[in-house]
Design an enzyme around this catalytic site. Structure first.
Site, PDB file in Angstrom:
ATOM      1  CG  ASP A  33      -0.188  -0.025   2.506  1.00 19.83           C
ATOM      2  OD1 ASP A  33       1.049  -0.192   2.467  1.00 19.83           O
ATOM      3  OD2 ASP A  33      -0.812   0.123   3.571  1.00 19.83           O
ATOM      4  CG  HIS A 240      26.534   7.014 -15.180  1.00 24.18           C
ATOM      5  ND1 HIS A 240      25.654   6.970 -16.221  1.00 24.18           N
ATOM      6  CD2 HIS A 240      27.039   8.272 -15.181  1.00 24.18           C
ATOM      7  CE1 HIS A 240      25.626   8.147 -16.825  1.00 24.18           C
ATOM      8  NE2 HIS A 240      26.465   8.953 -16.216  1.00 24.18           N
ATOM      9  CG  ASP A 257      28.382  13.484 -12.266  1.00 26.30           C
ATOM     10  OD1 ASP A 257      27.567  14.416 -12.132  1.00 26.30           O
ATOM     11  OD2 ASP A 257      28.590  12.906 -13.349  1.00 26.30           O
ATOM     12  CG  HIS A 341      23.860  16.109 -20.710  1.00 25.17           C
ATOM     13  ND1 HIS A 341      23.080  16.724 -19.769  1.00 25.17           N
ATOM     14  CD2 HIS A 341      24.914  15.578 -20.022  1.00 25.17           C
ATOM     15  CE1 HIS A 341      23.623  16.547 -18.563  1.00 25.17           C
ATOM     16  NE2 HIS A 341      24.750  15.869 -18.685  1.00 25.17           N
ATOM     17  CD  GLU A 367      28.843  15.518 -18.479  1.00 24.23           C
ATOM     18  OE1 GLU A 367      29.154  14.626 -17.667  1.00 24.23           O
ATOM     19  OE2 GLU A 367      27.661  15.777 -18.771  1.00 24.23           O
ATOM     20  CE1 TYR A 371      35.920   9.503 -15.673  1.00 18.18           C
ATOM     21  CE2 TYR A 371      36.021   9.657 -18.072  1.00 18.18           C
ATOM     22  CZ  TYR A 371      35.502  10.084 -16.864  1.00 18.18           C
ATOM     23  OH  TYR A 371      34.563  11.092 -16.838  1.00 18.18           O
ATOM     24  NE  ARG A 380      31.602  12.771 -14.828  1.00 19.90           N
ATOM     25  CZ  ARG A 380      31.756  11.535 -14.323  1.00 19.90           C
ATOM     26  NH1 ARG A 380      32.717  10.739 -14.787  1.00 19.90           N
ATOM     27  NH2 ARG A 380      30.979  11.088 -13.368  1.00 19.90           N
TER      28      ARG A 380
HETATM   29  N1  GLY Z   1      25.473  13.050 -13.970  1.00 23.38           N
HETATM   30  C1  GLY Z   1      25.200  12.560 -15.238  1.00 23.38           C
HETATM   31  C2  GLY Z   1      25.902  13.312 -16.254  1.00 23.38           C
HETATM   32  O1  GLY Z   1      26.806  14.043 -15.956  1.00 23.38           O
HETATM   33  O2  GLY Z   1      25.553  13.277 -17.399  1.00 23.38           O
HETATM   34 MN    MN Z   2      27.031  14.871 -14.084  1.00 26.51          MN
HETATM   35 MN    MN Z   3      26.188  15.728 -17.130  1.00 29.57          MN
END
Ligand code: GLY
Ligand code: MN
Ligand code: MN
Length: 412
Positions: A33, A240, A257, A341, A367, A371, A380
């Site tokens: 629930d 990620h 991040d 992005h 960004e 690595y 990063r």
């Molecule tokens: N935190 C995801 C990216 O930087 O795209």
């Molecule tokens: Mn990010």
């Molecule tokens: Mn990003």
């Protein structure tokens, strides 16, 4: 831009007559629930400013006249005593400035009546739904479901996708949106500084995540833009990584991040700093490379270029520079993601593809990373950029990233 102007702009680009129907969504169940936390459909929010469940927005354009109806759940006194009130009609109207508010239970009948009336005047006309989906195999969203239901009943209905038109609008941020992103960035800064102050060798990565969340909530922000990445040493070479559960060792770098939100607008920031407060010579050498190319991207980001052009700049730079630093493999071994992005109501916001030409009002991330798994180095550096008439502006300039500034800050 206010919400009615956004709706008007959306309808301006559509045929006359046409309808648009967009749902706010519903939280899926998590256990018997209990539901998952509700996350409002971003397009619904963009057009109404309301973040409540089980609502629908119906827009229509006929003979040049635009009309908006918001369908909401009726107010329920008993529910209000148990879990808090649903939104009352007056409040919904005040926030969204729609022309009319109705009961969600009347949506089907209302739409069918409208459509039948419209059909009497015109053979066929479109009803737009948000038909976007993340994966080709994901075939259930409220928009897709409703479109199917309607089409099964009325096969002559022309179902169309409103997502491309919404994308064009959402890509260009107005002042109100940019102010919200700046606020989200400021909150993120406070969280990062709190982490820089408290980080020590032999703590767990999770403690850093906790410090970040604590700072956000203390500042009145409960929602993160996405799951926080708090990675030290080799874990930072996984793009990620989000387990955030390993011990941070003396001599390692720590990569975070993360992002706070404001009114559902996101910040998306990455910073990398030494667990013990001092970069080693090698760490500093690699850090400087990433920082150099990140600034080159900012200088190149301007109206007329695309994110694809910026990615090429980074790869060309690394191809030239990496061998000078003992990194002889293909660039893709050390840098394997995109340069950025669009950013807005979604962290990975609506976009027009990597080749889309940037224009003033776009907000993108910058960004680059490097690595190097066998050296346990993952770096990063991510900032958020506003594209302006002349070029671009760092929206996150307030968050320190010069290595000397980081070391000086961490010494305090
Ligand atoms: N935190 C995801 C990216 O930087 O795209
Ligand atoms: Mn990010
Ligand atoms: Mn990003």
């Amino acid at each position: 831009m206010n919400y009615s102007l956004r709706r008007q702009r959306l309808l301006e680009g559509l045929e006359d007559p046409s309808f648009v129907l967009i749902f706010s969504g519903k939280a899926p169940m998590r256990s018997a629930d209990e539901a998952y936390e509700f996350v409002v459909d971003r397009n619904f929010f963009y057009l109404t400013g309301i973040d409540r469940e089980n609502m629908a927005l119906l827009l229509s354009k006929r003979n040049g006249v635009c009309h908006s109806v918001l369908f909401i759940e009726p107010y329920d006194e008993m529910l209000a005593r148990w879990v808090g009130g649903r939104m009352r009609e007056e409040e919904a109207k005040e926030i969204s400035a729609v022309d009319e508010v109705r009961d969600i239970r009347d949506l089907d009948d209302h739409l069918v009546n409208l459509y039948a009336r419209g059909l009497r005047q015109q053979a066929s006309f479109p009803v737009y739904f948000d038909l976007w989906r993340q994966e080709a195999e994901q075939d259930r969203t409220p928009g897709i479901d409703y479109a199917r239901k309607l089409q099964a009943k009325y096969p002559q209905i022309q179902v169309k996708d409103i997502f491309p038109a919404l994308t064009s609008l959402r890509l260009v941020k107005d002042e109100k949106e940019i102010t919200a992103i700046r606020k989200a960035i400021h909150r993120t800064r406070l969280g990062i500084e709190a982490m820089m102050r408290s980080i020590r060798p032999n703590q767990n990565e999770m403690q850093m995540e906790a410090v970040f969340l604590f700072s956000l909530m203390q500042g009145g922000c409960r929602d993160v833009a996405f799951h926080t990445i708090a990675a030290s040493g080799e874990r930072a070479t996984t793009l990620h990584y989000s387990d955030n559960d390993q011990t941070m060792r003396d001599g390692e770098l720590f990569l975070c991040d993360l992002g706070a939100t404001e009114s559902h607008y996101c910040a998306d920031i990455s910073r990398t700093f030494p667990v013990n407060g001092h970069f080693s010579d090698r760490q500093r050498e690699i850090y400087d490379l990433v920082l150099t190319v990140q600034k080159k991207v900012k200088d190149a980001a301007r109206p007329g270029v695309s994110i694809r052009d910026l990615q090429k700049l980074v790869i060309d730079f690394y191809r030239e520079e990496l061998p000078k630093h003992g990194l002889y493999k293909d660039v893709s071994e050390y840098y394997f993601h995109g340069i950025g992005h669009h950013l807005g109501l979604d962290t990975h916001d609506v976009d027009g593809g990597l080749g889309l030409i940037l224009q003033p009002g776009h907000v993108i991330t910058d960004e680059p990373g490097l690595y190097i798994r066998d050296e346990g180095i993952g770096i990063r550096i991510e900032d958020d950029l506003l594209i302006t008439e002349e070029g671009s502006e760092w929206l996150s300039a307030e968050i320190i990233k010069e290595p000397e500034a980081i070391e000086a800050f961490m010494k305090r």
